[in-house]
Motif scaffolding. Structure first.
Motif, PDB file in Angstrom:
ATOM      1  N   LEU A   1       0.850  -1.191   0.000  1.00 54.27           N
ATOM      2  CA  LEU A   1       0.000   0.000   0.000  1.00 54.27           C
ATOM      3  C   LEU A   1       0.881   1.234   0.000  1.00 54.27           C
ATOM      4  N   VAL A   2       0.532   2.194  -0.842  1.00 54.22           N
ATOM      5  CA  VAL A   2       1.266   3.453  -0.926  1.00 54.22           C
ATOM      6  C   VAL A   2       0.266   4.588  -0.703  1.00 54.22           C
ATOM      7  N   LEU A   3       0.699   5.540   0.123  1.00 59.21           N
ATOM      8  CA  LEU A   3      -0.153   6.671   0.484  1.00 59.21           C
ATOM      9  C   LEU A   3      -0.687   7.401  -0.754  1.00 59.21           C
ATOM     10  N   GLY A   4      -1.961   7.737  -0.703  1.00 58.82           N
ATOM     11  CA  GLY A   4      -2.594   8.525  -1.765  1.00 58.82           C
ATOM     12  C   GLY A   4      -3.114   9.828  -1.189  1.00 58.82           C
TER      13      GLY A   4
ATOM     14  N   GLY B   1      -1.295  -6.857   4.657  1.00 59.88           N
ATOM     15  CA  GLY B   1      -1.495  -7.634   5.872  1.00 59.88           C
ATOM     16  C   GLY B   1      -1.062  -6.904   7.133  1.00 59.88           C
ATOM     17  N   ALA B   2      -0.370  -5.764   6.985  1.00 61.47           N
ATOM     18  CA  ALA B   2       0.105  -5.033   8.168  1.00 61.47           C
ATOM     19  C   ALA B   2      -0.888  -3.943   8.558  1.00 61.47           C
ATOM     20  N   GLY B   3      -1.066  -3.774   9.859  1.00 59.32           N
ATOM     21  CA  GLY B   3      -1.941  -2.718  10.352  1.00 59.32           C
ATOM     22  C   GLY B   3      -3.381  -2.906   9.913  1.00 59.32           C
ATOM     23  N   VAL B   4      -4.167  -1.878  10.158  1.00 56.67           N
ATOM     24  CA  VAL B   4      -5.589  -1.955   9.810  1.00 56.67           C
ATOM     25  C   VAL B   4      -5.758  -1.874   8.290  1.00 56.67           C
ATOM     26  N   CYS B   5      -4.997  -0.973   7.672  1.00 61.16           N
ATOM     27  CA  CYS B   5      -5.117  -0.796   6.222  1.00 61.16           C
ATOM     28  C   CYS B   5      -4.657  -2.046   5.473  1.00 61.16           C
TER      29      CYS B   5
ATOM     30  N   SER C   1      -7.368  -8.868   2.979  1.00 62.26           N
ATOM     31  CA  SER C   1      -8.576  -9.705   3.143  1.00 62.26           C
ATOM     32  C   SER C   1      -9.706  -9.289   2.210  1.00 62.26           C
ATOM     33  N   GLY C   2      -9.656  -8.049   1.742  1.00 59.77           N
ATOM     34  CA  GLY C   2     -10.772  -7.536   0.943  1.00 59.77           C
ATOM     35  C   GLY C   2     -11.989  -7.245   1.794  1.00 59.77           C
TER      36      GLY C   2
ATOM     37  N   GLY D   1      -1.022  -4.873  15.873  1.00 55.51           N
ATOM     38  CA  GLY D   1      -0.268  -4.387  14.720  1.00 55.51           C
ATOM     39  C   GLY D   1      -0.735  -3.054  14.178  1.00 55.51           C
ATOM     40  N   HIS D   2      -1.677  -2.431  14.865  1.00 56.82           N
ATOM     41  CA  HIS D   2      -2.125  -1.108  14.409  1.00 56.82           C
ATOM     42  C   HIS D   2      -0.924  -0.187  14.195  1.00 56.82           C
ATOM     43  N   ILE D   3      -0.938   0.559  13.077  1.00 52.35           N
ATOM     44  CA  ILE D   3       0.165   1.476  12.773  1.00 52.35           C
ATOM     45  C   ILE D   3      -0.294   2.881  13.151  1.00 52.35           C
TER      46      ILE D   3
END
Ligand code: SME
Length: 160
Positions: free
Chosen positions: A64-67, A81-85, A91-92, A105-107
């Motif tokens: 995931l890359v910041l938008g 798979g990391a954090g909430v995002c 998982s979709g 693992g929340h970031i």
């Protein structure tokens, strides 16, 4: 100029119906994904109360890359798979987190965040992005918020 402020006592179903319609109207006929995500982040910010962060992370080469977003500067890259995002992207499935401190693992990008809602944006059966909402209020988001944001994600999936 766009002015989409709703009265504070607007019921959630109406709020999210208006948001989805406004998001559809604002991105209709525009093919530039960055412009559309920027406008959608601003739109979410003005429609959904009690947020400290609202925006997009895009799936780019399996991370995931910041938008475009509204809020404090945030982590740029998040592994699937990391954090909430990353959990929502891998998982979709929408992640509705009442207390971010209890999510393994929340970031923490903004120490003000207490609760979080992350909705995947799915196009042609694949997650192409997530929409992330953070709130400084614990338990801010409920099922109406989740369903409402999923409806918006469905409407704009072909335009980002
Ligand atoms: N809290 C998120 C990271 C993004 S920021 O909230 C903007 C997470 O755990 O994935």
């Amino acid at each position: 100029m766009f002015d989409f402020q709703l009265p504070a006592d607007t019921p959630d179903d109406e709020r999210y119906r208006e948001l989805a319609n406004a998001g559809d109207a604002l991105t209709d006929g525009e093919s530039d994904a960055v412009a559309n995500m920027a406008n959608l982040a601003a739109l979410i910010w003005s429609f959904v109360p009690d947020l400290n962060w609202a925006g997009f992370y895009r799936v780019v080469e399996d991370e995931l890359v910041l938008g475009p977003f509204i809020g404090r500067p945030a982590c740029i890259r998040i592994a699937m798979g990391a954090g909430v995002c990353g959990t929502a992207a891998a998982s979709g499935e929408t992640q509705l987190v009442e207390d971010v401190h209890a999510f393994p693992g929340h970031i923490a990008c903004d120490s003000a965040s207490e609760s979080e809602l992350v909705v995947p944006v799915i196009r042609d059966g694949r997650v192409i992005a997530v929409i992330d909402l953070d709130s400084p209020k614990k338990g801010r988001f409920g099922e109406a918020d989740a369903r409402g944001m999923e409806a918006l994600a469905g409407r704009i999936a072909g335009r980002i």
